[in-house]
Design a protein around this motif. Structure first.
Motif, PDB file in Angstrom:
ATOM      1  N   TYR A 176     -25.197  43.779 136.486  1.00 23.84           N
ATOM      2  CA  TYR A 176     -24.161  44.307 137.373  1.00 23.84           C
ATOM      3  C   TYR A 176     -23.106  45.100 136.607  1.00 23.84           C
ATOM      4  N   VAL A 267     -20.218  48.074 146.176  1.00 30.10           N
ATOM      5  CA  VAL A 267     -20.816  46.755 146.017  1.00 30.10           C
ATOM      6  C   VAL A 267     -20.326  45.872 147.153  1.00 30.10           C
ATOM      7  N   THR A 268     -21.249  45.237 147.867  1.00 34.74           N
ATOM      8  CA  THR A 268     -20.906  44.292 148.918  1.00 34.74           C
ATOM      9  C   THR A 268     -21.369  42.898 148.483  1.00 34.74           C
ATOM     10  N   TYR A 269     -20.783  41.892 149.082  1.00 33.73           N
ATOM     11  CA  TYR A 269     -21.141  40.503 148.755  1.00 33.73           C
ATOM     12  C   TYR A 269     -21.560  39.825 150.041  1.00 33.73           C
ATOM     13  N   LYS A 284     -24.894  36.903 146.968  1.00 35.42           N
ATOM     14  CA  LYS A 284     -24.927  37.764 145.784  1.00 35.42           C
ATOM     15  C   LYS A 284     -24.377  39.151 146.116  1.00 35.42           C
ATOM     16  N   ASN A 285     -24.246  39.966 145.084  1.00 31.83           N
ATOM     17  CA  ASN A 285     -23.821  41.352 145.239  1.00 31.83           C
ATOM     18  C   ASN A 285     -25.001  42.228 145.661  1.00 31.83           C
TER      19      ASN A 285
END
Length: 321
Positions: A176, A267-269, A284-285
């Motif tokens: 990441y 980036v989303t979670y 997770k991302n």
């Protein structure tokens, strides 16, 4: 006669498009012994395809992960398929977990960029590329573009074949931090990963152009079979998607793809959609693109490989092509 002289002057004064210079950064694993079974073959297919493209020149190759194994295979592939000037091969980050640590690959890439502008083909985790950017920000203007095998549109599952099993965005999730370094840079980025590649598929019938009486072709055919069998067990179909070929294709054959141009990326979670292969990772991302995002960073994103691109891959595979 004047017309002929004029054409000759055009040819001599640079109106004929020169080759695009590229650096090939790869996590090549084809044929590697592994406790989980056969490993991916698409990096090797992409390299073979790249070597047959007159519109590009590969000035160097760096490896990422499994660098000792891949070095020997890269040298073998070049001995068989490279018809041009010798291409140097360098070992990069061995585990994709040492952002900022220089290696032979990053040092060689830096020296190459000092000489001329390059496009970087990033077929694996971005550790080598991000290390270069982090340690040598002065070289950023020399990077014309980075083509990356990663990312997705929101909530797109990575489910090859018959959709029996979701997999994860390997190149992004393995490192990441390095992806974040690249996203924060000013370098133009194009992403071509699972989504466009899912429109291509290679099975045994597609390998008919290989001449099995030739060492190189027989090696490729034989070494691909276990990978096809693994795909059949997990995804319900014998064959495979050559993911990294799209990452190359948007550079060599951009007309064979549709795109989301200048699309925001972030980036989303969220909840993990690949729990069967990542049972201990509930959330997770995700690296996603969408015109609904308000982020400043924008990229080009290949959405689909069009009819005809698969043929461009297949016509390059034999050592005689």
């Amino acid at each position: 006669m004047k017309y002929i002289i004029y054409v000759g002057l055009l040819l001599c004064t640079g109106f004929v498009k020169a080759q695009t210079k590229v650096w090939f950064d790869t996590d090549l694993m084809i044929g590697m012994p592994d406790k989980s079974g056969p490993r991916e073959v698409d990096d090797a297919f992409t390299l073979i395809m790249a070597l047959k493209q007159p519109q590009i020149e590969i000035v160097g190759i760096s490896s990422i992960t499994y660098v000792d194994y891949s070095y020997n295979v890269l040298v073998k592939l070049l001995e068989w398929h490279n018809k041009g000037a010798a291409i140097p091969v360098y070992k990069g980050s061995p585990n994709a977990d040492d952002l900022g640590v220089e290696n032979d690959g990053t040092r060689a890439l830096y020296e190459a960029l000092k000489k001329e502008k390059l496009i970087i083909l990033a077929l694996g985790p971005l550790t080598n590329v991000a290390t270069l950017i982090k340690n040598h920000p002065d070289i950023i203007p020399q990077i014309e573009k980075i083509s990356i095998c990663a990312a997705r549109t929101p909530d797109l599952p990575f489910n090859p074949g018959h959709g029996k099993l979701n997999v994860f965005d390997y190149n992004y999730e393995l490192d990441y931090e390095s992806m974040n370094v690249v996203l924060q840079s000013s370098i133009p980025l194009v992403f071509a990963g699972y989504e466009p590649s899912s429109y291509t598929f290679i099975g045994n019938i597609d390998l008919a152009s290989l001449d099995l009486s030739l060492e190189a072709d027989k090696w490729l055919f034989d070494i691909v079979q276990p990978w096809m069998e693994k795909n059949e067990r997990f995804f319900g179909i014998r064959g495979f998607i050559p993911f990294d070929c799209s990452t190359l294709g948007v550079i060599t054959h951009p007309e064979f793809f549709t795109y989301y141009k200048d699309i925001p990326i972030k980036v989303t979670y969220k909840k993990n959609d690949a729990l069967k292969v990542q049972p201990k990772v509930p959330y997770k991302n995700f690296l996603e693109v969408s015109y609904d995002f308000k982020t400043k960073k924008k990229v080009d994103y290949a959405r689909r490989a069009l009819l005809g691109f698969e043929e461009k891959i297949l016509e390059t595979l034999s050592v005689n092509k």
